[in-house]
Motif scaffolding. Structure first.
Motif, mmCIF file in Angstrom:
data_model
loop_
_atom_site.group_PDB
_atom_site.id
_atom_site.type_symbol
_atom_site.label_atom_id
_atom_site.label_comp_id
_atom_site.label_asym_id
_atom_site.label_seq_id
_atom_site.Cartn_x
_atom_site.Cartn_y
_atom_site.Cartn_z
ATOM 1 N N GLY A 41 41.478 29.302 31.724
ATOM 2 C CA GLY A 41 41.235 28.955 30.343
ATOM 3 C C GLY A 41 39.812 29.208 29.902
ATOM 4 N N ALA A 42 38.911 29.605 30.836
ATOM 5 C CA ALA A 42 37.535 29.885 30.462
ATOM 6 C C ALA A 42 37.436 31.308 29.942
ATOM 7 C CB ALA A 42 36.619 29.696 31.668
ATOM 8 N N ALA A 43 36.884 31.479 28.741
ATOM 9 C CA ALA A 43 36.849 32.779 28.093
ATOM 10 C C ALA A 43 35.948 33.765 28.819
ATOM 11 C CB ALA A 43 36.394 32.626 26.651
ATOM 12 N N HIS A 44 34.981 33.264 29.608
ATOM 13 C CA HIS A 44 34.015 34.140 30.245
ATOM 14 C C HIS A 44 34.501 34.714 31.567
ATOM 15 C CE1 HIS A 44 33.362 30.208 32.138
ATOM 16 N NE2 HIS A 44 32.907 30.879 33.179
ATOM 17 N N LEU A 45 35.698 34.396 32.032
ATOM 18 C CA LEU A 45 36.195 34.894 33.307
ATOM 19 C C LEU A 45 36.321 36.411 33.292
ATOM 20 C CD1 LEU A 45 39.044 32.395 34.284
ATOM 21 C CD2 LEU A 45 36.677 32.422 35.068
ATOM 22 N N THR A 46 35.914 37.051 34.389
ATOM 23 C CA THR A 46 36.155 38.478 34.545
ATOM 24 C C THR A 46 37.633 38.702 34.850
ATOM 25 O OG1 THR A 46 35.761 38.483 36.926
ATOM 26 C CG2 THR A 46 33.828 38.730 35.486
ATOM 27 N N ALA A 47 38.058 39.952 34.865
ATOM 28 C CA ALA A 47 39.465 40.253 35.148
ATOM 29 C C ALA A 47 39.852 39.761 36.536
ATOM 30 C CB ALA A 47 39.709 41.755 35.019
ATOM 31 N N ALA A 48 38.980 39.975 37.528
ATOM 32 C CA ALA A 48 39.280 39.548 38.891
ATOM 33 C C ALA A 48 39.290 38.026 38.995
ATOM 34 C CB ALA A 48 38.271 40.140 39.868
ATOM 35 N N GLN A 49 38.359 37.353 38.327
ATOM 36 C CA GLN A 49 38.339 35.890 38.339
ATOM 37 C C GLN A 49 39.588 35.333 37.674
ATOM 38 O OE1 GLN A 49 34.499 35.449 36.398
ATOM 39 N NE2 GLN A 49 33.615 34.548 38.247
ATOM 40 N N ASN A 50 40.042 35.989 36.647
ATOM 41 C CA ASN A 50 41.253 35.546 35.961
ATOM 42 C C ASN A 50 42.470 35.645 36.878
ATOM 43 O OD1 ASN A 50 42.555 34.596 33.507
ATOM 44 N ND2 ASN A 50 43.512 36.613 33.418
ATOM 45 N N VAL A 51 42.502 36.685 37.726
ATOM 46 C CA VAL A 51 43.593 36.825 38.689
ATOM 47 C C VAL A 51 43.571 35.661 39.676
ATOM 48 C CG1 VAL A 51 44.470 38.193 40.618
ATOM 49 C CG2 VAL A 51 43.798 39.326 38.503
ATOM 50 N N LEU A 52 42.389 35.317 40.186
ATOM 51 C CA LEU A 52 42.284 34.194 41.117
ATOM 52 C C LEU A 52 42.777 32.899 40.485
ATOM 53 C CD1 LEU A 52 38.886 34.627 43.009
ATOM 54 C CD2 LEU A 52 41.143 35.516 43.590
ATOM 55 N N LYS A 168 42.563 27.727 45.463
ATOM 56 C CA LYS A 168 41.757 26.946 44.529
ATOM 57 C C LYS A 168 40.274 27.064 44.849
ATOM 58 C CE LYS A 168 41.461 22.311 42.501
ATOM 59 N NZ LYS A 168 41.978 20.931 42.572
ATOM 60 N N LEU A 169 39.931 27.040 46.132
ATOM 61 C CA LEU A 169 38.534 27.185 46.529
ATOM 62 C C LEU A 169 37.995 28.560 46.147
ATOM 63 C CD1 LEU A 169 38.571 25.505 50.053
ATOM 64 C CD2 LEU A 169 37.610 24.576 47.953
ATOM 65 N N LEU A 170 38.834 29.581 46.232
ATOM 66 C CA LEU A 170 38.382 30.934 45.913
ATOM 67 C C LEU A 170 37.998 31.089 44.450
ATOM 68 C CD1 LEU A 170 40.830 33.230 47.938
ATOM 69 C CD2 LEU A 170 38.795 31.996 48.704
ATOM 70 N N THR A 171 38.547 30.241 43.596
ATOM 71 C CA THR A 171 38.220 30.364 42.172
ATOM 72 C C THR A 171 36.761 30.014 41.891
ATOM 73 O OG1 THR A 171 38.911 28.087 41.649
ATOM 74 C CG2 THR A 171 40.591 29.815 41.497
ATOM 75 N N ALA A 172 36.053 29.513 42.892
ATOM 76 C CA ALA A 172 34.626 29.245 42.720
ATOM 77 C C ALA A 172 33.788 30.514 42.807
ATOM 78 C CB ALA A 172 34.149 28.250 43.781
ATOM 79 N N SER A 173 34.411 31.640 43.173
ATOM 80 C CA SER A 173 33.667 32.883 43.338
ATOM 81 C C SER A 173 33.120 33.401 42.011
ATOM 82 C CB SER A 173 34.561 33.958 43.956
ATOM 83 O OG SER A 173 33.879 35.195 44.049
ATOM 84 N N LYS A 174 31.880 33.870 42.049
ATOM 85 C CA LYS A 174 31.242 34.459 40.875
ATOM 86 C C LYS A 174 31.121 35.978 40.989
ATOM 87 C CE LYS A 174 28.520 30.253 40.093
ATOM 88 N NZ LYS A 174 27.150 29.665 40.030
ATOM 89 N N ASP A 175 31.506 36.527 42.159
ATOM 90 C CA ASP A 175 31.341 37.970 42.357
ATOM 91 C C ASP A 175 32.618 38.662 42.829
ATOM 92 O OD1 ASP A 175 31.572 37.055 44.950
ATOM 93 O OD2 ASP A 175 29.607 37.765 45.609
ATOM 94 N N VAL A 176 33.792 37.982 42.724
ATOM 95 C CA VAL A 176 35.029 38.601 43.176
ATOM 96 C C VAL A 176 35.276 39.898 42.417
ATOM 97 C CG1 VAL A 176 36.446 37.255 41.552
ATOM 98 C CG2 VAL A 176 37.479 38.223 43.623
ATOM 99 N N ARG A 177 35.817 40.882 43.112
ATOM 100 C CA ARG A 177 36.080 42.188 42.513
ATOM 101 C C ARG A 177 37.337 42.798 43.126
ATOM 102 N NH1 ARG A 177 32.394 42.159 46.357
ATOM 103 N NH2 ARG A 177 32.285 43.799 47.944
ATOM 104 N N GLN A 178 37.970 43.686 42.396
ATOM 105 C CA GLN A 178 39.160 44.372 42.894
ATOM 106 C C GLN A 178 38.748 45.544 43.751
ATOM 107 O OE1 GLN A 178 42.281 45.286 40.024
ATOM 108 N NE2 GLN A 178 42.664 47.246 41.030
ATOM 109 N N ILE A 179 39.407 45.655 44.933
ATOM 110 C CA ILE A 179 39.116 46.747 45.862
ATOM 111 C C ILE A 179 40.098 47.893 45.697
ATOM 112 C CG2 ILE A 179 38.886 47.383 48.288
ATOM 113 C CD1 ILE A 179 36.670 45.573 47.210
ATOM 114 N N LYS A 193 38.041 41.033 46.817
ATOM 115 C CA LYS A 193 37.007 40.685 47.785
ATOM 116 C C LYS A 193 35.867 39.967 47.074
ATOM 117 C CE LYS A 193 34.207 42.861 51.432
ATOM 118 N NZ LYS A 193 35.042 42.379 52.567
ATOM 119 N N GLY A 194 35.258 38.988 47.743
ATOM 120 C CA GLY A 194 34.134 38.297 47.131
ATOM 121 C C GLY A 194 33.531 37.261 48.039
#
Length: 290
Positions: A41-52, A168-179, A193-194
């Motif tokens: 629900g956070a508008a600032h999420l990246t595409a990868a963060q949104n997937v998590l 749930k813990l992974l959603t704390a990532s600020k640098d997750v990206r699609q490989i 990965k992140g």
């Protein structure tokens, strides 16, 4: 290698096996009421963060799962490895069976079986059988935390589940990206990965669980976690790996492969005649040799 270091790794390995038993089969039905922060629900999420975030929400509805697990732990030059199969039922009643092969600490290879039903933990391994004379050791989880010094009861009450807890813990990532796209166990997935900070991840947990986790991770001497996750087309995790950084006092890498979700899981407890009292074992009771 000092005896103290060897005992530390052995104790950490045993503690991990117990912790996996206790955390792997806790339901996630009360996830939104656990006191953690929302994962979407956070508008600032990246595409990868949104997937998590979506994967975390999706796994909160899982009622059971099957899979495999491998864990490697090391400290002061010694290593312990676990590999095995897991089956967990989250609803309507919680139960788990974990069958592992454990190698390390100068004891060769041992087969370990753990069963969790309700408040009872059963463990079967050669070292325990040699001490008790019975194939199984049983102990109430509410008693276990008193003997081990870990607040396992508060973890139980958090009612957070694996894989729900892990994602749930992974959603704390600020640098997750699609490989990229990869196949895992015959299933087409997308690889992400992140890293995440344990400090940030703690905000995802309830108060009691957060306090215990903070203490445990502080003693382990690390804050950063590296992870990879492979997500299928249903937004369910098919593989999750987490690893400590290379400079951590205790090295750990865990790989979870989820092979099935929402399938029947039946767990049978051992006969009472084959179960020794684990409370006596931990407490140094007279019926168990030291």
């Amino acid at each position: 290698m000092t005896p103290k270091a060897g005992r530390y790794v052995a104790g950490a390995a045993t503690g991990l096996a117990i912790a996996l038993s206790l955390t792997a089969c806790k339901g996630a039905s009360q996830d939104k009421a656990s006191g953690g922060e929302p994962t979407s629900g956070a508008a600032h999420l990246t595409a990868a963060q949104n997937v998590l975030a979506k994967v975390s929400e999706r796994t909160s509805g899982v009622t059971s799962y099957r899979g495999t697990m491998s864990v490697a732990m090391s400290a002061s030059g010694q290593q312990v490895d676990f590999k095995g199969n897991m089956a967990c039922r989250l609803k309507p009643s919680k139960a788990m069976k974990l069958v592992m092969t454990m190698r390390g600490i100068g004891q060769g290879t041992a087969r370990v079986t753990e069963i969790v039903t309700g408040d009872k933990l059963y463990m079967k391994m050669p070292a325990l059988q040699a001490r008790t004379g019975k194939p199984w050791v049983g102990i109430k989880r509410s008693d276990l935390h008193k003997e081990s010094g870990a607040d396992l009861q508060s973890m139980q009450q958090s009612d957070q589940g694996d894989p729900a807890l892990n994602t749930k813990l992974l959603t704390a990532s600020k640098d997750v990206r699609q490989i990229g796209r990869e196949t895992v166990g015959g299933v087409r997935t997308t690889h992400y990965k992140g890293t995440y900070s344990m400090t940030d991840a703690m905000s995802k947990l309830s108060g009691d669980q957060r306090a215990q986790a903070q203490k445990s991770f502080a003693e382990a001497g690390f804050d950063k976690i590296n992870f990879d996750m492979w997500v299928d087309g249903r937004q369910l995790p098919r593989r999750v790996t987490i690893a400590t950084p290379s400079d951590a006092q205790v090295g750990m890498k865990m790989t979870l492969n989820y092979t099935a979700f929402n399938v029947p899981v039946s767990v049978t407890v051992p006969p009472k005649s084959q179960v020794a009292d684990g409370a006596g074992l931990l407490g140094g009771g007279q019926n168990v040799p030291s």
